[in-house]
Design a protein around this motif. Sequence first.
Motif, PDB file in Angstrom:
ATOM      1  N   LEU A  22       0.832  -1.203   0.000  1.00  0.00           N
ATOM      2  CA  LEU A  22       0.000   0.000   0.000  1.00  0.00           C
ATOM      3  C   LEU A  22       0.867   1.253   0.000  1.00  0.00           C
ATOM      4  N   GLY A  23       1.946   1.238   0.765  1.00  0.00           N
ATOM      5  CA  GLY A  23       2.834   2.392   0.779  1.00  0.00           C
ATOM      6  C   GLY A  23       3.425   2.687  -0.587  1.00  0.00           C
ATOM      7  N   THR A  24       3.828   1.654  -1.308  1.00  0.00           N
ATOM      8  CA  THR A  24       4.352   1.834  -2.662  1.00  0.00           C
ATOM      9  C   THR A  24       3.305   2.453  -3.567  1.00  0.00           C
ATOM     10  N   THR A  25       2.058   1.957  -3.460  1.00  0.00           N
ATOM     11  CA  THR A  25       0.968   2.506  -4.266  1.00  0.00           C
ATOM     12  C   THR A  25       0.688   3.954  -3.891  1.00  0.00           C
ATOM     13  N   TRP A  26       0.621   4.232  -2.611  1.00  0.00           N
ATOM     14  CA  TRP A  26       0.336   5.601  -2.177  1.00  0.00           C
ATOM     15  C   TRP A  26       1.359   6.590  -2.729  1.00  0.00           C
ATOM     16  N   LEU A  27       2.625   6.279  -2.606  1.00  0.00           N
ATOM     17  CA  LEU A  27       3.652   7.207  -3.072  1.00  0.00           C
ATOM     18  C   LEU A  27       3.593   7.392  -4.585  1.00  0.00           C
ATOM     19  N   ALA A  28       3.215   6.332  -5.312  1.00  0.00           N
ATOM     20  CA  ALA A  28       3.138   6.422  -6.773  1.00  0.00           C
ATOM     21  C   ALA A  28       1.914   7.201  -7.236  1.00  0.00           C
ATOM     22  N   GLU A  29       0.805   7.041  -6.542  1.00  0.00           N
ATOM     23  CA  GLU A  29      -0.468   7.604  -7.010  1.00  0.00           C
ATOM     24  C   GLU A  29      -0.801   8.961  -6.390  1.00  0.00           C
ATOM     25  N   ASN A  30      -0.096   9.354  -5.354  1.00  0.00           N
ATOM     26  CA  ASN A  30      -0.430  10.580  -4.620  1.00  0.00           C
ATOM     27  C   ASN A  30       0.823  11.449  -4.509  1.00  0.00           C
ATOM     28  N   PRO A  31       1.078  12.296  -5.496  1.00  0.00           N
ATOM     29  CA  PRO A  31       2.333  13.053  -5.528  1.00  0.00           C
ATOM     30  C   PRO A  31       2.508  14.019  -4.360  1.00  0.00           C
ATOM     31  N   HIS A  32       1.428  14.334  -3.649  1.00  0.00           N
ATOM     32  CA  HIS A  32       1.547  15.213  -2.488  1.00  0.00           C
ATOM     33  C   HIS A  32       2.125  14.492  -1.281  1.00  0.00           C
ATOM     34  N   MET A  33       2.203  13.150  -1.307  1.00  0.00           N
ATOM     35  CA  MET A  33       2.816  12.393  -0.219  1.00  0.00           C
ATOM     36  C   MET A  33       4.331  12.409  -0.401  1.00  0.00           C
ATOM     37  N   ARG A  34       5.044  12.785   0.650  1.00  0.00           N
ATOM     38  CA  ARG A  34       6.486  12.988   0.540  1.00  0.00           C
ATOM     39  C   ARG A  34       7.307  11.969   1.319  1.00  0.00           C
ATOM     40  N   PHE A  35       6.666  11.198   2.177  1.00  0.00           N
ATOM     41  CA  PHE A  35       7.359  10.196   2.986  1.00  0.00           C
ATOM     42  C   PHE A  35       6.355   9.144   3.416  1.00  0.00           C
ATOM     43  N   HIS A  36       6.816   7.890   3.497  1.00  0.00           N
ATOM     44  CA  HIS A  36       5.959   6.806   3.975  1.00  0.00           C
ATOM     45  C   HIS A  36       6.791   5.783   4.734  1.00  0.00           C
ATOM     46  N   ASN A  37       6.203   5.221   5.782  1.00  0.00           N
ATOM     47  CA  ASN A  37       6.799   4.122   6.542  1.00  0.00           C
ATOM     48  C   ASN A  37       5.665   3.397   7.252  1.00  0.00           C
ATOM     49  N   SER A  38       5.797   2.074   7.427  1.00  0.00           N
ATOM     50  CA  SER A  38       4.716   1.337   8.099  1.00  0.00           C
ATOM     51  C   SER A  38       5.227   0.489   9.262  1.00  0.00           C
ATOM     52  N   VAL A  60      14.768   1.902  19.746  1.00  0.00           N
ATOM     53  CA  VAL A  60      14.074   2.927  18.962  1.00  0.00           C
ATOM     54  C   VAL A  60      15.091   3.687  18.131  1.00  0.00           C
ATOM     55  N   THR A  61      14.692   4.057  16.913  1.00  0.00           N
ATOM     56  CA  THR A  61      15.516   4.888  16.042  1.00  0.00           C
ATOM     57  C   THR A  61      14.634   5.939  15.385  1.00  0.00           C
ATOM     58  N   THR A  62      15.246   6.965  14.853  1.00  0.00           N
ATOM     59  CA  THR A  62      14.524   7.961  14.066  1.00  0.00           C
ATOM     60  C   THR A  62      14.596   7.546  12.601  1.00  0.00           C
ATOM     61  N   ARG A  63      13.462   7.110  12.072  1.00  0.00           N
ATOM     62  CA  ARG A  63      13.423   6.654  10.679  1.00  0.00           C
ATOM     63  C   ARG A  63      13.605   7.805   9.707  1.00  0.00           C
ATOM     64  N   ALA A  64      13.004   8.950  10.007  1.00  0.00           N
ATOM     65  CA  ALA A  64      13.149  10.133   9.160  1.00  0.00           C
ATOM     66  C   ALA A  64      12.749  11.361   9.955  1.00  0.00           C
TER      67      ALA A  64
END
Length: 526
Positions: free
Chosen positions: A459-475, A506-510
Amino acid sequence: MSQSPLTLPRRHFLALGGVAAGAAVLAAEPASATSAVGKDRTTLPGHVFTLGVASGDPTSDGVVLWTRLAPDPLAPDGLGGMPDRTVNVRWEVAEDDRFRRVVRRGVERASARWAHSVHAEVHGLRPDHVYFYRFLVADQVSPVGRTRTAPRAGADLRSLSFAFASCQAYTDGHFTAYEHMAREDLDLVVHLGDYIYEGGGAGSIGRAHLPATETFSLTDYRIRYAQYKLDPALQAAHAAAPWVVAPDDHDVENNWAGDHSQPDTEPDQDPAVFRLRRAAAYQAYYENLPLRASSMPHGPEMQVYRRLKFGDLLQLDVLDTRRFRDQQLTDPSLRWAPDRQMLGAKQEAWLLAGLGASTARWNVLANQIFAMEADHTAGPDESFGMDTWDGYAAARQRLFDGVAQRRVDNFLIVTGDAHRSVAADLKLNFADPNSRTIGTEFLGTSISSGGNGTDMDTLGTTWLAENPHMRFHNSQRGYQVCHLGRHEMRTDYRVVPFVNAPGAPVTTRASVHVQSGRPGVAHVSA
Protein backbone atom coordinates in the motif's frame (compact mmCIF):
# COMPACT_ATOMS: atom_id res chain seq x y z
CA MET A 1 19.82 0.65 21.93
CA SER A 2 17.14 0.36 24.60
CA GLN A 3 18.23 2.11 27.79
CA SER A 4 17.99 0.36 31.12
CA PRO A 5 15.54 1.99 33.55
CA LEU A 6 18.30 1.98 36.16
CA THR A 7 20.26 4.54 34.11
CA LEU A 8 17.37 6.96 33.85
CA PRO A 9 16.86 10.16 35.84
CA ARG A 10 15.01 9.54 39.08
CA ARG A 11 11.67 10.89 37.83
CA HIS A 12 11.66 8.40 34.97
CA PHE A 13 12.72 5.53 37.20
CA LEU A 14 9.73 6.17 39.45
CA ALA A 15 7.42 6.32 36.45
CA LEU A 16 8.78 3.19 34.79
CA GLY A 17 8.39 1.27 38.05
CA GLY A 18 4.63 1.23 37.35
CA VAL A 19 2.53 -1.23 39.26
CA ALA A 20 5.29 -3.41 40.63
CA ALA A 21 7.11 -0.49 42.21
CA GLY A 22 4.13 0.90 44.10
CA ALA A 23 5.30 -0.23 47.53
CA ALA A 24 8.88 0.85 46.81
CA VAL A 25 7.72 4.34 45.84
CA LEU A 26 5.83 4.62 49.14
CA ALA A 27 8.86 3.56 51.12
CA ALA A 28 11.05 6.06 49.29
CA GLU A 29 8.97 9.10 50.25
CA PRO A 30 10.41 11.54 52.84
CA ALA A 31 9.32 11.38 56.47
CA SER A 32 7.17 14.48 56.08
CA ALA A 33 4.91 12.59 53.67
CA THR A 34 4.57 9.68 56.06
CA SER A 35 3.48 11.92 58.90
CA ALA A 36 0.97 13.68 56.65
CA VAL A 37 -0.73 10.55 55.42
CA GLY A 38 -0.78 9.04 58.87
CA LYS A 39 -3.60 11.38 59.91
CA ASP A 40 -6.02 9.64 57.51
CA ARG A 41 -7.75 6.64 59.16
CA THR A 42 -9.31 5.33 55.93
CA THR A 43 -9.17 1.54 55.65
CA LEU A 44 -8.36 0.24 52.17
CA PRO A 45 -8.63 -3.29 50.76
CA GLY A 46 -5.12 -3.21 49.26
CA HIS A 47 -2.66 -1.09 47.31
CA VAL A 48 -4.90 1.34 45.40
CA PHE A 49 -2.51 3.05 42.97
CA THR A 50 -2.10 0.14 40.58
CA LEU A 51 -3.10 2.14 37.48
CA GLY A 52 -0.55 4.89 37.88
CA VAL A 53 -0.96 8.64 37.59
CA ALA A 54 -1.39 11.13 34.75
CA SER A 55 -1.82 14.81 34.00
CA GLY A 56 -3.41 16.61 31.10
CA ASP A 57 -4.86 19.67 29.35
CA PRO A 58 -2.28 22.16 30.72
CA THR A 59 -3.03 25.86 30.95
CA SER A 60 -0.68 28.69 31.89
CA ASP A 61 -1.68 28.43 35.56
CA GLY A 62 -2.57 24.79 36.03
CA VAL A 63 -3.23 21.26 34.87
CA VAL A 64 -5.61 18.40 35.58
CA LEU A 65 -4.19 15.54 37.67
CA TRP A 66 -5.57 12.00 37.35
CA THR A 67 -5.49 8.70 39.15
CA ARG A 68 -7.95 5.89 39.78
CA LEU A 69 -8.15 3.77 42.93
CA ALA A 70 -8.11 0.08 42.01
CA PRO A 71 -6.61 -2.50 44.42
CA ASP A 72 -8.01 -5.28 42.20
CA PRO A 73 -8.02 -3.61 38.75
CA LEU A 74 -9.50 -6.56 36.84
CA ALA A 75 -12.28 -7.35 39.30
CA PRO A 76 -15.25 -8.76 37.35
CA ASP A 77 -17.64 -6.02 38.49
CA GLY A 78 -15.42 -3.39 36.86
CA LEU A 79 -15.03 -1.38 40.09
CA GLY A 80 -11.41 -2.28 40.67
CA GLY A 81 -11.89 -3.93 44.03
CA MET A 82 -12.98 -0.74 45.79
CA PRO A 83 -15.89 -0.65 48.24
CA ASP A 84 -19.07 1.14 47.22
CA ARG A 85 -18.32 4.34 49.12
CA THR A 86 -16.65 7.67 48.57
CA VAL A 87 -12.98 8.03 49.50
CA ASN A 88 -11.08 11.26 50.10
CA VAL A 89 -7.95 11.43 47.96
CA ARG A 90 -5.34 14.09 48.68
CA TRP A 91 -3.00 15.46 46.07
CA GLU A 92 0.17 17.50 46.22
CA VAL A 93 2.07 19.52 43.62
CA ALA A 94 5.72 20.37 44.26
CA GLU A 95 8.67 21.95 42.53
CA ASP A 96 10.86 18.95 43.33
CA ASP A 97 10.32 15.21 43.09
CA ARG A 98 11.03 14.75 46.84
CA PHE A 99 8.17 17.12 47.71
CA ARG A 100 10.24 19.36 49.93
CA ARG A 101 8.77 22.42 48.14
CA VAL A 102 5.03 21.71 47.93
CA VAL A 103 3.23 24.63 46.27
CA ARG A 104 -0.36 23.34 46.04
CA ARG A 105 -2.38 20.64 47.75
CA GLY A 106 -6.04 19.68 47.93
CA VAL A 107 -8.60 16.90 48.39
CA GLU A 108 -10.86 15.21 45.83
CA ARG A 109 -13.71 12.80 46.53
CA ALA A 110 -13.43 9.55 44.56
CA SER A 111 -16.81 7.85 44.20
CA ALA A 112 -17.99 4.49 42.96
CA ARG A 113 -20.21 6.38 40.48
CA TRP A 114 -17.06 7.25 38.50
CA ALA A 115 -15.07 4.09 39.35
CA HIS A 116 -13.12 5.95 42.06
CA SER A 117 -11.33 8.07 39.47
CA VAL A 118 -9.82 11.40 40.46
CA HIS A 119 -9.65 14.49 38.26
CA ALA A 120 -8.06 17.32 40.27
CA GLU A 121 -8.05 20.63 38.41
CA VAL A 122 -5.11 22.55 39.84
CA HIS A 123 -4.75 26.32 39.51
CA GLY A 124 -2.35 28.95 40.77
CA LEU A 125 0.80 27.47 39.26
CA ARG A 126 3.55 29.34 37.42
CA PRO A 127 3.42 29.43 33.60
CA ASP A 128 5.81 27.28 31.57
CA HIS A 129 7.08 25.47 34.65
CA VAL A 130 7.84 21.85 35.51
CA TYR A 131 6.11 20.38 38.56
CA PHE A 132 5.86 17.01 40.26
CA TYR A 133 2.68 15.58 41.74
CA ARG A 134 1.36 12.63 43.73
CA PHE A 135 -1.78 11.35 45.44
CA LEU A 136 -2.23 10.16 49.02
CA VAL A 137 -4.88 7.93 50.61
CA ALA A 138 -4.58 6.64 54.18
CA ASP A 139 -0.97 5.41 54.51
CA GLN A 140 -0.50 4.98 50.76
CA VAL A 141 1.33 7.30 48.36
CA SER A 142 1.07 7.08 44.58
CA PRO A 143 3.95 7.00 42.11
CA VAL A 144 5.29 10.46 41.32
CA GLY A 145 4.29 12.16 38.08
CA ARG A 146 5.96 15.01 36.22
CA THR A 147 3.95 17.68 34.45
CA ARG A 148 4.40 21.10 32.90
CA THR A 149 2.17 24.14 32.66
CA ALA A 150 1.67 25.97 29.38
CA PRO A 151 3.41 29.30 28.72
CA ARG A 152 1.32 32.39 29.26
CA ALA A 153 -0.84 33.33 26.25
CA GLY A 154 1.13 35.48 23.85
CA ALA A 155 4.45 34.89 25.61
CA ASP A 156 7.50 34.94 23.36
CA LEU A 157 8.27 31.23 23.17
CA ARG A 158 11.42 30.02 21.42
CA SER A 159 10.68 26.30 21.18
CA LEU A 160 8.27 23.53 22.18
CA SER A 161 8.32 19.75 21.69
CA PHE A 162 5.36 17.40 21.74
CA ALA A 163 4.85 13.77 20.81
CA PHE A 164 1.75 12.37 19.20
CA ALA A 165 0.58 8.78 19.15
CA SER A 166 -2.44 6.56 18.57
CA CYS A 167 -3.67 3.00 18.11
CA GLN A 168 -2.43 0.71 20.87
CA ALA A 169 -4.04 -2.68 20.39
CA TYR A 170 -3.03 -4.71 23.45
CA THR A 171 -3.35 -8.03 21.63
CA ASP A 172 -1.18 -6.94 18.67
CA GLY A 173 1.99 -5.92 20.44
CA HIS A 174 3.90 -4.59 23.41
CA PHE A 175 3.82 -0.89 24.21
CA THR A 176 7.61 -0.57 23.92
CA ALA A 177 7.28 2.73 22.08
CA TYR A 178 5.90 4.31 25.26
CA GLU A 179 8.93 3.17 27.22
CA HIS A 180 11.08 5.21 24.84
CA MET A 181 8.64 8.12 24.73
CA ALA A 182 8.87 8.42 28.52
CA ARG A 183 12.58 9.18 28.12
CA GLU A 184 12.05 12.02 25.64
CA ASP A 185 12.23 15.61 26.89
CA LEU A 186 8.64 16.56 26.03
CA ASP A 187 6.39 19.46 26.90
CA LEU A 188 3.28 17.54 25.90
CA VAL A 189 1.89 14.27 24.53
CA VAL A 190 -1.10 14.29 22.16
CA HIS A 191 -3.06 11.03 21.91
CA LEU A 192 -5.30 10.82 18.85
CA GLY A 193 -7.51 7.86 19.71
CA ASP A 194 -7.82 4.10 19.82
CA TYR A 195 -6.49 4.11 23.37
CA ILE A 196 -8.24 0.75 23.73
CA TYR A 197 -9.68 -1.69 21.20
CA GLU A 198 -13.21 -2.87 21.78
CA GLY A 199 -12.96 -6.31 20.16
CA GLY A 200 -12.37 -9.63 21.84
CA GLY A 201 -9.68 -12.10 20.92
CA ALA A 202 -6.43 -13.50 22.24
CA GLY A 203 -3.98 -12.40 19.55
CA SER A 204 -0.79 -14.41 19.07
CA ILE A 205 1.70 -12.97 21.59
CA GLY A 206 0.09 -13.90 24.90
CA ARG A 207 -1.73 -10.60 25.52
CA ALA A 208 -5.36 -11.68 25.31
CA HIS A 209 -8.11 -9.14 25.84
CA LEU A 210 -10.16 -9.01 29.02
CA PRO A 211 -13.03 -9.53 28.93
CA ALA A 212 -12.50 -12.11 26.20
CA THR A 213 -15.47 -10.87 24.16
CA GLU A 214 -16.28 -7.50 22.61
CA THR A 215 -17.01 -4.66 25.02
CA PHE A 216 -20.59 -3.37 25.26
CA SER A 217 -21.38 -2.53 28.89
CA LEU A 218 -19.79 -0.03 31.25
CA THR A 219 -18.34 -2.96 33.20
CA ASP A 220 -16.77 -4.34 30.01
CA TYR A 221 -15.14 -1.02 29.12
CA ARG A 222 -13.87 -0.46 32.67
CA ILE A 223 -12.13 -3.83 32.74
CA ARG A 224 -10.62 -3.24 29.29
CA TYR A 225 -9.21 0.13 30.34
CA ALA A 226 -7.80 -1.35 33.53
CA GLN A 227 -6.03 -4.03 31.53
CA TYR A 228 -4.42 -1.48 29.22
CA LYS A 229 -3.48 0.88 32.02
CA LEU A 230 -1.70 -1.86 33.93
CA ASP A 231 0.99 -1.76 31.24
CA PRO A 232 4.10 -0.22 32.89
CA ALA A 233 5.34 1.45 29.67
CA LEU A 234 2.01 3.23 29.20
CA GLN A 235 2.06 4.31 32.84
CA ALA A 236 5.61 5.65 32.37
CA ALA A 237 4.62 7.81 29.40
CA HIS A 238 1.64 9.22 31.32
CA ALA A 239 3.82 10.03 34.33
CA ALA A 240 6.50 11.78 32.28
CA ALA A 241 4.49 14.64 30.66
CA PRO A 242 0.96 16.08 30.42
CA TRP A 243 -1.33 14.49 27.81
CA VAL A 244 -4.05 15.92 25.58
CA VAL A 245 -6.42 13.16 24.48
CA ALA A 246 -9.35 12.59 22.12
CA PRO A 247 -11.19 9.33 21.32
CA ASP A 248 -11.50 7.73 17.91
CA ASP A 249 -13.59 4.79 16.76
CA HIS A 250 -12.17 1.79 18.66
CA ASP A 251 -12.63 3.63 21.94
CA VAL A 252 -16.33 2.96 21.28
CA GLU A 253 -16.70 0.68 18.25
CA ASN A 254 -14.90 0.31 14.93
CA ASN A 255 -15.99 2.80 12.24
CA TRP A 256 -18.89 4.29 14.17
CA ALA A 257 -20.33 7.56 12.88
CA GLY A 258 -22.65 9.85 14.80
CA ASP A 259 -25.49 7.73 16.17
CA HIS A 260 -24.71 4.85 13.81
CA SER A 261 -22.83 1.68 14.63
CA GLN A 262 -20.44 0.26 12.07
CA PRO A 263 -22.40 -0.61 8.93
CA ASP A 264 -20.40 -3.70 7.97
CA THR A 265 -21.28 -5.95 10.92
CA GLU A 266 -24.29 -4.37 12.65
CA PRO A 267 -26.30 -2.58 9.96
CA ASP A 268 -29.61 -2.88 11.78
CA GLN A 269 -28.61 -1.78 15.28
CA ASP A 270 -31.11 0.69 16.69
CA PRO A 271 -29.38 4.10 17.14
CA ALA A 272 -30.91 4.29 20.62
CA VAL A 273 -29.12 1.06 21.54
CA PHE A 274 -25.87 2.35 20.10
CA ARG A 275 -26.17 5.57 22.11
CA LEU A 276 -26.33 3.46 25.29
CA ARG A 277 -23.11 1.77 24.25
CA ARG A 278 -21.48 5.10 23.46
CA ALA A 279 -22.52 6.40 26.87
CA ALA A 280 -20.76 3.46 28.54
CA ALA A 281 -17.65 3.92 26.39
CA TYR A 282 -17.50 7.68 27.00
CA GLN A 283 -17.85 7.23 30.75
CA ALA A 284 -15.03 4.69 30.92
CA TYR A 285 -12.87 6.92 28.70
CA TYR A 286 -13.37 9.86 31.06
CA GLU A 287 -12.80 7.72 34.15
CA ASN A 288 -9.42 6.57 32.89
CA LEU A 289 -7.88 9.69 31.33
CA PRO A 290 -6.77 13.14 32.56
CA LEU A 291 -9.73 15.17 31.32
CA ARG A 292 -11.32 18.26 32.83
CA ALA A 293 -14.87 18.44 34.16
CA SER A 294 -15.80 20.26 30.94
CA SER A 295 -15.27 16.93 29.16
CA MET A 296 -17.27 14.87 31.66
CA PRO A 297 -19.80 12.91 29.57
CA HIS A 298 -23.53 13.27 29.99
CA GLY A 299 -24.93 9.99 28.76
CA PRO A 300 -23.94 9.57 25.09
CA GLU A 301 -22.68 13.17 24.78
CA MET A 302 -19.15 14.35 25.55
CA GLN A 303 -17.30 17.59 24.82
CA VAL A 304 -14.21 16.42 22.95
CA TYR A 305 -13.22 19.36 20.75
CA ARG A 306 -11.32 22.13 22.51
CA ARG A 307 -8.50 24.61 22.05
CA LEU A 308 -5.19 24.90 23.92
CA LYS A 309 -2.63 27.69 23.52
CA PHE A 310 1.09 27.67 24.25
CA GLY A 311 2.52 31.18 24.28
CA ASP A 312 2.72 32.74 20.85
CA LEU A 313 4.15 29.56 19.32
CA LEU A 314 1.31 27.00 19.19
CA GLN A 315 -2.45 26.90 18.96
CA LEU A 316 -3.63 23.29 19.28
CA ASP A 317 -7.20 22.59 18.15
CA VAL A 318 -8.40 19.16 19.25
CA LEU A 319 -11.08 17.79 16.92
CA ASP A 320 -14.00 15.40 17.32
CA THR A 321 -14.25 13.57 14.00
CA ARG A 322 -16.72 10.88 15.16
CA ARG A 323 -19.67 12.32 17.05
CA PHE A 324 -20.96 14.79 14.44
CA ARG A 325 -20.10 13.09 11.16
CA ASP A 326 -22.66 11.69 8.75
CA GLN A 327 -22.92 7.95 8.30
CA GLN A 328 -20.26 6.34 6.14
CA LEU A 329 -21.09 5.98 2.48
CA THR A 330 -21.66 2.70 0.73
CA ASP A 331 -21.58 4.49 -2.64
CA PRO A 332 -18.19 6.24 -3.08
CA SER A 333 -19.54 8.34 -5.96
CA LEU A 334 -21.38 10.44 -3.34
CA ARG A 335 -18.29 11.46 -1.40
CA TRP A 336 -18.48 15.00 -2.82
CA ALA A 337 -22.11 15.47 -1.76
CA PRO A 338 -22.07 19.12 -0.61
CA ASP A 339 -24.10 18.69 2.58
CA ARG A 340 -22.02 15.87 4.09
CA GLN A 341 -20.54 16.65 7.49
CA MET A 342 -17.38 15.46 9.21
CA LEU A 343 -17.20 17.95 12.07
CA GLY A 344 -20.78 19.17 12.10
CA ALA A 345 -21.73 22.78 11.40
CA LYS A 346 -21.09 24.05 14.95
CA GLN A 347 -17.63 22.52 15.35
CA GLU A 348 -16.65 23.51 11.80
CA ALA A 349 -17.60 27.14 12.46
CA TRP A 350 -15.78 27.10 15.82
CA LEU A 351 -12.64 25.72 14.20
CA LEU A 352 -12.52 28.18 11.30
CA ALA A 353 -13.27 31.15 13.55
CA GLY A 354 -10.47 30.13 15.90
CA LEU A 355 -8.01 29.58 13.08
CA GLY A 356 -8.90 32.95 11.57
CA ALA A 357 -8.31 34.72 14.88
CA SER A 358 -5.13 32.86 15.79
CA THR A 359 -1.92 34.81 16.39
CA ALA A 360 0.17 31.68 17.00
CA ARG A 361 3.22 30.91 14.90
CA TRP A 362 2.03 27.30 14.33
CA ASN A 363 -1.61 26.23 14.03
CA VAL A 364 -2.00 22.50 14.62
CA LEU A 365 -5.10 20.32 14.35
CA ALA A 366 -5.15 17.19 16.51
CA ASN A 367 -7.15 15.05 14.11
CA GLN A 368 -8.14 11.38 14.35
CA ILE A 369 -8.32 10.25 10.71
CA PHE A 370 -6.18 11.48 7.81
CA ALA A 371 -7.26 14.52 5.81
CA MET A 372 -5.02 14.18 2.75
CA GLU A 373 -6.38 12.45 -0.32
CA ALA A 374 -5.17 8.86 -0.63
CA ASP A 375 -5.83 6.97 -3.86
CA HIS A 376 -5.50 3.28 -2.97
CA THR A 377 -5.41 1.88 -6.53
CA ALA A 378 -2.42 1.73 -8.87
CA GLY A 379 -2.96 2.92 -12.43
CA PRO A 380 -5.68 5.11 -13.94
CA ASP A 381 -8.49 3.84 -11.68
CA GLU A 382 -9.04 5.40 -8.26
CA SER A 383 -10.37 4.19 -4.93
CA PHE A 384 -10.64 5.93 -1.58
CA GLY A 385 -11.44 4.93 1.99
CA MET A 386 -14.85 6.03 3.19
CA ASP A 387 -13.94 6.30 6.89
CA THR A 388 -11.36 9.08 6.35
CA TRP A 389 -11.85 12.65 5.13
CA ASP A 390 -11.84 11.14 1.62
CA GLY A 391 -15.37 9.92 2.34
CA TYR A 392 -16.33 13.47 3.32
CA ALA A 393 -14.58 15.31 0.52
CA ALA A 394 -16.88 18.35 0.46
CA ALA A 395 -16.39 18.88 4.21
CA ARG A 396 -12.61 18.72 3.69
CA GLN A 397 -12.86 21.25 0.86
CA ARG A 398 -14.84 23.64 3.08
CA LEU A 399 -12.13 23.38 5.72
CA PHE A 400 -9.26 23.88 3.28
CA ASP A 401 -11.03 26.75 1.52
CA GLY A 402 -11.63 28.35 4.92
CA VAL A 403 -7.96 28.02 5.83
CA ALA A 404 -6.92 29.60 2.53
CA GLN A 405 -9.46 32.44 2.75
CA ARG A 406 -8.37 33.29 6.30
CA ARG A 407 -4.70 33.13 5.35
CA VAL A 408 -3.93 30.84 8.27
CA ASP A 409 -0.19 30.75 8.86
CA ASN A 410 1.74 27.51 9.26
CA PHE A 411 -1.24 25.18 9.15
CA LEU A 412 -0.40 21.65 10.30
CA ILE A 413 -2.45 18.52 10.94
CA VAL A 414 -1.28 15.62 13.10
CA THR A 415 -3.23 12.41 12.60
CA GLY A 416 -3.45 8.80 13.75
CA ASP A 417 -5.64 5.77 12.91
CA ALA A 418 -3.97 4.36 9.77
CA HIS A 419 -1.16 2.30 11.38
CA ARG A 420 1.37 3.87 9.04
CA SER A 421 3.31 7.11 8.71
CA VAL A 422 3.03 9.67 5.94
CA ALA A 423 4.14 13.27 5.57
CA ALA A 424 2.11 15.10 2.91
CA ASP A 425 1.48 18.49 1.39
CA LEU A 426 -2.14 19.57 1.82
CA LYS A 427 -3.38 20.80 -1.55
CA LEU A 428 -6.29 23.11 -2.22
CA ASN A 429 -7.08 20.82 -5.15
CA PHE A 430 -5.63 17.33 -4.88
CA ALA A 431 -6.53 16.61 -8.51
CA ASP A 432 -3.99 19.21 -9.59
CA PRO A 433 -0.42 18.62 -8.33
CA ASN A 434 0.35 22.28 -9.10
CA SER A 435 -2.50 23.47 -6.92
CA ARG A 436 -1.77 25.75 -3.98
CA THR A 437 -0.33 24.05 -0.88
CA ILE A 438 -2.04 25.31 2.27
CA GLY A 439 -0.32 23.22 4.93
CA THR A 440 1.25 19.93 5.93
CA GLU A 441 -0.15 16.74 7.39
CA PHE A 442 1.84 14.35 9.56
CA LEU A 443 0.15 10.97 9.71
CA GLY A 444 1.59 8.95 12.58
CA THR A 445 1.83 5.19 12.87
CA SER A 446 0.44 3.00 15.65
CA ILE A 447 2.00 2.15 18.98
CA SER A 448 1.26 -1.55 18.44
CA SER A 449 -1.79 -2.04 16.23
CA GLY A 450 -1.07 -4.13 13.16
CA GLY A 451 1.85 -6.01 14.65
CA ASN A 452 5.50 -5.49 13.77
CA GLY A 453 5.06 -3.70 10.46
CA THR A 454 7.71 -3.12 7.79
CA ASP A 455 9.63 -0.18 6.43
CA MET A 456 7.60 -0.30 3.20
CA ASP A 457 4.60 -2.35 2.12
CA THR A 458 2.47 -2.71 -1.01
CA LEU A 459 0.00 0.00 0.00
CA GLY A 460 2.83 2.39 0.78
CA THR A 461 4.35 1.83 -2.66
CA THR A 462 0.97 2.51 -4.27
CA TRP A 463 0.34 5.60 -2.18
CA LEU A 464 3.65 7.21 -3.07
CA ALA A 465 3.14 6.42 -6.77
CA GLU A 466 -0.47 7.60 -7.01
CA ASN A 467 -0.43 10.58 -4.62
CA PRO A 468 2.33 13.05 -5.53
CA HIS A 469 1.55 15.21 -2.49
CA MET A 470 2.82 12.39 -0.22
CA ARG A 471 6.49 12.99 0.54
CA PHE A 472 7.36 10.20 2.99
CA HIS A 473 5.96 6.81 3.98
CA ASN A 474 6.80 4.12 6.54
CA SER A 475 4.72 1.34 8.10
CA GLN A 476 6.66 0.37 11.22
CA ARG A 477 5.35 0.93 14.74
CA GLY A 478 6.31 3.89 16.94
CA TYR A 479 5.45 7.52 17.66
CA GLN A 480 6.27 11.00 16.40
CA VAL A 481 7.94 14.00 18.05
CA CYS A 482 7.27 17.51 16.73
CA HIS A 483 9.85 20.19 17.52
CA LEU A 484 8.45 23.68 16.98
CA GLY A 485 10.71 26.71 16.62
CA ARG A 486 10.36 30.26 15.43
CA HIS A 487 11.55 29.58 11.89
CA GLU A 488 11.13 25.85 11.38
CA MET A 489 9.39 22.81 12.74
CA ARG A 490 10.64 19.25 12.52
CA THR A 491 8.77 15.99 12.98
CA ASP A 492 10.89 12.99 13.92
CA TYR A 493 9.34 9.64 13.04
CA ARG A 494 10.53 7.36 15.86
CA VAL A 495 10.17 3.64 15.10
CA VAL A 496 10.74 0.29 16.79
CA PRO A 497 11.61 -2.78 14.67
CA PHE A 498 9.23 -5.16 16.45
CA VAL A 499 6.41 -5.23 19.00
CA ASN A 500 5.73 -8.97 19.23
CA ALA A 501 8.24 -9.13 22.09
CA PRO A 502 9.48 -6.57 24.62
CA GLY A 503 12.85 -4.83 24.48
CA ALA A 504 12.92 -3.30 21.00
CA PRO A 505 15.28 -0.34 20.47
CA VAL A 506 14.07 2.93 18.96
CA THR A 507 15.52 4.89 16.04
CA THR A 508 14.52 7.96 14.07
CA ARG A 509 13.42 6.65 10.68
CA ALA A 510 13.15 10.13 9.16
CA SER A 511 12.87 13.79 10.08
CA VAL A 512 10.46 15.94 8.10
CA HIS A 513 11.04 19.71 8.04
CA VAL A 514 8.60 22.57 7.44
CA GLN A 515 9.74 26.19 7.21
CA SER A 516 7.69 28.95 8.77
CA GLY A 517 5.79 30.91 6.14
CA ARG A 518 6.30 28.24 3.45
CA PRO A 519 3.48 25.65 3.62
CA GLY A 520 4.27 22.05 2.79
CA VAL A 521 7.22 19.76 3.34
CA ALA A 522 10.53 21.55 2.87
CA HIS A 523 12.68 18.43 2.95
CA VAL A 524 12.95 14.94 4.45
CA SER A 525 16.16 13.76 6.09
CA ALA A 526 16.52 10.04 6.67
